[in-house]
Write a protein that holds these residues in place. Structure first.
Motif, PDB file in Angstrom:
ATOM      1  N   GLY A 198      44.258  49.978  37.215  1.00 34.97           N
ATOM      2  CA  GLY A 198      45.489  49.269  37.527  1.00 34.97           C
ATOM      3  C   GLY A 198      45.227  47.926  38.180  1.00 34.97           C
ATOM      4  N   PHE A 199      44.265  47.892  39.072  1.00 32.44           N
ATOM      5  CA  PHE A 199      43.923  46.660  39.768  1.00 32.44           C
ATOM      6  C   PHE A 199      43.371  45.622  38.787  1.00 32.44           C
ATOM      7  CE2 PHE A 199      41.553  44.057  42.896  1.00 32.44           C
ATOM      8  CZ  PHE A 199      42.554  43.895  43.837  1.00 32.44           C
ATOM      9  N   ILE A 200      42.536  46.084  37.850  1.00 36.50           N
ATOM     10  CA  ILE A 200      41.963  45.191  36.827  1.00 36.50           C
ATOM     11  C   ILE A 200      43.075  44.646  35.931  1.00 36.50           C
ATOM     12  CG2 ILE A 200      40.530  45.149  34.740  1.00 36.50           C
ATOM     13  CD1 ILE A 200      38.679  47.162  36.190  1.00 36.50           C
ATOM     14  N   LEU A 201      44.010  45.521  35.555  1.00 38.02           N
ATOM     15  CA  LEU A 201      45.115  45.105  34.696  1.00 38.02           C
ATOM     16  C   LEU A 201      45.937  44.009  35.367  1.00 38.02           C
ATOM     17  CD1 LEU A 201      46.508  45.719  31.987  1.00 38.02           C
ATOM     18  CD2 LEU A 201      47.944  47.362  33.202  1.00 38.02           C
ATOM     19  N   ARG A 202      46.204  44.146  36.670  1.00 38.35           N
ATOM     20  CA  ARG A 202      46.949  43.112  37.401  1.00 38.35           C
ATOM     21  C   ARG A 202      46.150  41.818  37.476  1.00 38.35           C
ATOM     22  NH1 ARG A 202      51.726  41.418  38.219  1.00 38.35           N
ATOM     23  NH2 ARG A 202      52.448  43.492  38.826  1.00 38.35           N
ATOM     24  N   TYR A 203      44.814  41.920  37.593  1.00 40.82           N
ATOM     25  CA  TYR A 203      43.959  40.732  37.633  1.00 40.82           C
ATOM     26  C   TYR A 203      44.000  39.987  36.298  1.00 40.82           C
ATOM     27  CZ  TYR A 203      39.748  37.842  37.979  1.00 40.82           C
ATOM     28  OH  TYR A 203      38.866  36.790  37.985  1.00 40.82           O
ATOM     29  N   ILE A 204      44.006  40.750  35.201  1.00 41.27           N
ATOM     30  CA  ILE A 204      44.034  40.141  33.870  1.00 41.27           C
ATOM     31  C   ILE A 204      45.403  39.506  33.604  1.00 41.27           C
ATOM     32  CG2 ILE A 204      43.864  40.601  31.390  1.00 41.27           C
ATOM     33  CD1 ILE A 204      41.959  42.910  32.096  1.00 41.27           C
ATOM     34  N   ILE A 205      46.477  40.196  34.031  1.00 43.51           N
ATOM     35  CA  ILE A 205      47.840  39.693  33.823  1.00 43.51           C
ATOM     36  C   ILE A 205      48.468  39.453  35.189  1.00 43.51           C
ATOM     37  CG2 ILE A 205      49.979  40.051  32.527  1.00 43.51           C
ATOM     38  CD1 ILE A 205      48.630  42.379  31.116  1.00 43.51           C
ATOM     39  N   LEU A 254      33.019  43.673  34.747  1.00 42.13           N
ATOM     40  CA  LEU A 254      32.893  43.325  33.331  1.00 42.13           C
ATOM     41  C   LEU A 254      34.212  43.570  32.600  1.00 42.13           C
ATOM     42  CD1 LEU A 254      29.350  44.774  32.483  1.00 42.13           C
ATOM     43  CD2 LEU A 254      30.014  42.356  32.562  1.00 42.13           C
ATOM     44  N   CYS A 255      34.859  44.687  32.922  1.00 38.82           N
ATOM     45  CA  CYS A 255      36.153  45.011  32.302  1.00 38.82           C
ATOM     46  C   CYS A 255      37.216  43.974  32.660  1.00 38.82           C
ATOM     47  CB  CYS A 255      36.630  46.396  32.749  1.00 38.82           C
ATOM     48  SG  CYS A 255      35.669  47.760  32.080  1.00 38.82           S
ATOM     49  N   ALA A 256      37.082  43.354  33.818  1.00 41.09           N
ATOM     50  CA  ALA A 256      38.057  42.350  34.255  1.00 41.09           C
ATOM     51  C   ALA A 256      37.722  40.966  33.707  1.00 41.09           C
ATOM     52  CB  ALA A 256      38.110  42.306  35.776  1.00 41.09           C
ATOM     53  N   LYS A 308      38.290  35.895  30.221  1.00 43.44           N
ATOM     54  CA  LYS A 308      37.661  34.784  29.497  1.00 43.44           C
ATOM     55  C   LYS A 308      38.322  34.579  28.145  1.00 43.44           C
ATOM     56  CE  LYS A 308      33.022  33.432  30.760  1.00 43.44           C
ATOM     57  NZ  LYS A 308      31.617  33.338  30.294  1.00 43.44           N
ATOM     58  N   ALA A 309      38.617  35.700  27.459  1.00 46.49           N
ATOM     59  CA  ALA A 309      39.270  35.612  26.151  1.00 46.49           C
ATOM     60  C   ALA A 309      40.649  34.988  26.287  1.00 46.49           C
ATOM     61  CB  ALA A 309      39.370  37.006  25.535  1.00 46.49           C
ATOM     62  N   GLY A 342      41.657  31.312  24.707  1.00 47.30           N
ATOM     63  CA  GLY A 342      42.558  31.502  23.569  1.00 47.30           C
ATOM     64  C   GLY A 342      41.844  32.090  22.376  1.00 47.30           C
ATOM     65  N   HIS A 343      40.936  33.032  22.606  1.00 47.12           N
ATOM     66  CA  HIS A 343      40.129  33.642  21.552  1.00 47.12           C
ATOM     67  C   HIS A 343      41.019  34.259  20.466  1.00 47.12           C
ATOM     68  CE1 HIS A 343      37.141  36.301  19.659  1.00 47.12           C
ATOM     69  NE2 HIS A 343      36.243  35.459  20.153  1.00 47.12           N
ATOM     70  N   ARG A 344      40.499  34.252  19.227  1.00 47.44           N
ATOM     71  CA  ARG A 344      41.256  34.786  18.097  1.00 47.44           C
ATOM     72  C   ARG A 344      41.622  36.251  18.293  1.00 47.44           C
ATOM     73  NH1 ARG A 344      38.376  33.673  12.604  1.00 47.44           N
ATOM     74  NH2 ARG A 344      36.835  34.967  13.660  1.00 47.44           N
ATOM     75  N   LEU A 345      40.720  37.012  18.914  1.00 44.89           N
ATOM     76  CA  LEU A 345      40.997  38.427  19.169  1.00 44.89           C
ATOM     77  C   LEU A 345      42.168  38.578  20.140  1.00 44.89           C
ATOM     78  CD1 LEU A 345      40.303  41.432  18.969  1.00 44.89           C
ATOM     79  CD2 LEU A 345      38.620  41.102  20.797  1.00 44.89           C
ATOM     80  N   TYR A 346      42.216  37.715  21.155  1.00 46.59           N
ATOM     81  CA  TYR A 346      43.308  37.773  22.128  1.00 46.59           C
ATOM     82  C   TYR A 346      44.630  37.462  21.442  1.00 46.59           C
ATOM     83  CZ  TYR A 346      46.418  36.536  25.935  1.00 46.59           C
ATOM     84  OH  TYR A 346      47.494  36.475  26.769  1.00 46.59           O
TER      85      TYR A 346
END
Length: 488
Positions: free
Chosen positions: A250-257, A190-192, A197-198, A202-206
């Motif tokens: 750290g793994f989630i952060l790399r997945y997001i970016i 869920l954290c990933a 998705k945001a 291109g969500h406004r929060l992002y």
């Protein structure tokens, strides 16, 4: 509060002085991490007693370990894990786990020392990837075939023991353990998924987060720190080790970016390596009972030897058999295997857990942690030596000297020249790639133009040296690493 501040002041003084001392040592063969550990042991409760490891210092140390594993997890490219080399690394780690289990169970030595449990098995399969990353950067190995191989095999040497700790050292029943891990994995997914998705929509929060990433709000940095502390807290609530939550963050952060963020990386490294991670290493050193270690030299030496046999040998064999992705020379394969035997943070975590549940004595844990600390110094040192020796091609040099002993000075000089040429080519290639990237982005400044001129000069010098070696620069743009001089 005064004592806490005094202890923290001393720790940060050690952290500030250590890189200066490491730089002053001829050859810079002692990583600053080793200096932090040694000084912590000397000034800690078992040494001069200057540093008091109280609750406040312990909390900062735990956060330091969390940041270390966050950065280690962030360095892992998910594609690398799923790729060929990643799969070979996983199989290699499973083999090391099986070998460690057999050795610890069957050898009477471990039973006599009271360490024939699963904690010792896990400790013998580790690679301190988080500790190795700054060393690889300092020695310009990042991005090279050797550095890539160390990261591929080291990833499973860190991830595998973390998962093994969660499963094999749990006090719950099997089904409860799997249920807890399943719940933890769901939270991680869920954290990933939510930020991803945001990002895609291109969500406004992002947009708000990215626009304020480098303002006083520091939105991305705050969210990353929240993610880290949140998952570490979830790990604690689920009675899992904190390293699992930190590594997952750290793994989630790399997945997001997936392509990384230089700005965020600099901030994370600033907070981590500038403050919290040195605290962790000094406190880890302070936990070592020097007298207990001195009283059990056989265990200290045996554990380091077993680490090399159980971890280094399988990695070397795997590299030798896997010619498809690792066309490395034998010396370079030894270099990778030695670096992958560097072990400390997981040993600290696994021995602390074993002492907490009563399956390991404190003195024994101190000895194993001391052995892990020694590997942080010894393995990169040995790996550096083999790396430098490899490009000199000593076996070929010896054969040539045996063939024409009178030319031994010329032969030694030429082989040293090849080694220097290869070293400069590696640095030149990385510099050229950086300049090409800056040129494409249109962000080259005056200093970068000067570097570009240096690259041109260096290329001309390499062409000249290639001609001296009897090679045509038009046909041979760089000297191959497996180059051998023709026999005289």
């Amino acid at each position: 509060m005064t004592q806490e501040l005094v202890s923290l002041t001393i720790i940060m003084a050690v952290a500030a002085v250590s890189p200066i001392v490491a730089q002053l040592i001829p050859g810079r063969f002692i990583p600053q991490t080793v200096l932090l550990l040694v000084t912590g042991a000397a000034l800690g409760p078992y040494g001069l007693g200057v540093i008091e490891v109280n609750d406040a210092v312990k909390l900062l140390s735990e956060l330091g370990m969390a940041f270390l594993f966050l950065l280690a997890g962030y360095e892992i490219d998910p594609k690398r894990l799923a790729g060929h080399q990643g799969k070979v690394g996983l199989v290699t780690w499973i083999i090391t786990l099986g070998l460690a289990g057999l050795v610890v169970t069957l050898l009477p030595f471990f039973a006599k020392q009271g360490i024939n449990g699963i904690a010792t098995v896990i400790a013998l399969t580790t690679t301190a990837l988080g500790t190795l990353m700054p060393i690889l950067k300092e020695r310009n190995l990042e991005g090279t075939p050797i550095g890539d191989a160390i990261i591929s095999y080291g990833t499973w040497g860190e991830l595998g023991p973390i998962l093994a700790m969660a499963i094999l050292l749990s006090t719950r029943t099997d089904w409860q353990t799997m249920l807890v891990l399943g719940a933890f994995l769901t939270i991680c997914l869920l954290c990933a998924m939510l930020p991803t998705k945001a990002l895609k929509t291109g969500h406004r929060l992002y947009r708000f987060l990215t626009e304020n990433a480098n303002t006083s709000s520091q939105t991305l940095m705050r969210l990353t720190t929240f993610l880290l502390i949140f998952l570490v807290t979830i790990s604690a609530l689920f009675e899992l080790d904190a390293v699992l939550g930190a590594f997952a963050a750290g793994f989630i952060l790399r997945y997001i970016i997936p392509d990384g963020s230089k700005s965020l990386e600099m901030k994370l490294e600033g907070v981590g390596y500038g403050f919290l991670i040195p605290v962790f290493f000094v406190v880890s050193g302070a936990a070592i009972n020097v007298r207990a270690v001195a009283g059990r030299p056989a265990l200290l030496v045996a554990f380091i030897v077993m680490l090399m046999l159980i971890r280094a040998v399988p990695v070397y064999v795997a590299l030798s058999l896997d010619k498809r992705e690792n066309p490395l020379s034998s010396h370079h394969r030894v270099t990778v295997a030695l670096y992958c035997t560097t072990a400390l943070p997981i040993i600290v975590a696994v021995t602390s857990l074993a002492v907490k549940v009563g399956t390991m004595q404190g003195d024994t844990a101190s000895t194993l942690v001391a052995a892990g600390a020694i590997t942080v110094f010894l393995m990169p040192l040995l790996g550096s030596i083999t790396y430098q020796v490899a490009d000199v091609h000593p076996v070929t040099a010896v054969r040539e000297i045996a063939h024409t002993p009178s030319d031994w000075r010329t032969i030694v000089h030429e082989h040293a020249q090849v080694r220097a040429l290869l070293h400069h080519q590696d640095r030149l290639k990385r510099m050229a790639e950086t300049l090409d990237a800056l040129e494409k982005m249109g962000t080259m400044g005056h200093g970068d133009e000067y570097r570009a001129e240096l690259v041109k000069r260096a290329r001309r010098e390499i062409d000249r040296q290639l001609k001296e070696l009897g090679l045509d620069p038009q046909l041979t743009t760089q000297l191959p690493h497996n180059y051998r001089y023709p026999k005289n």
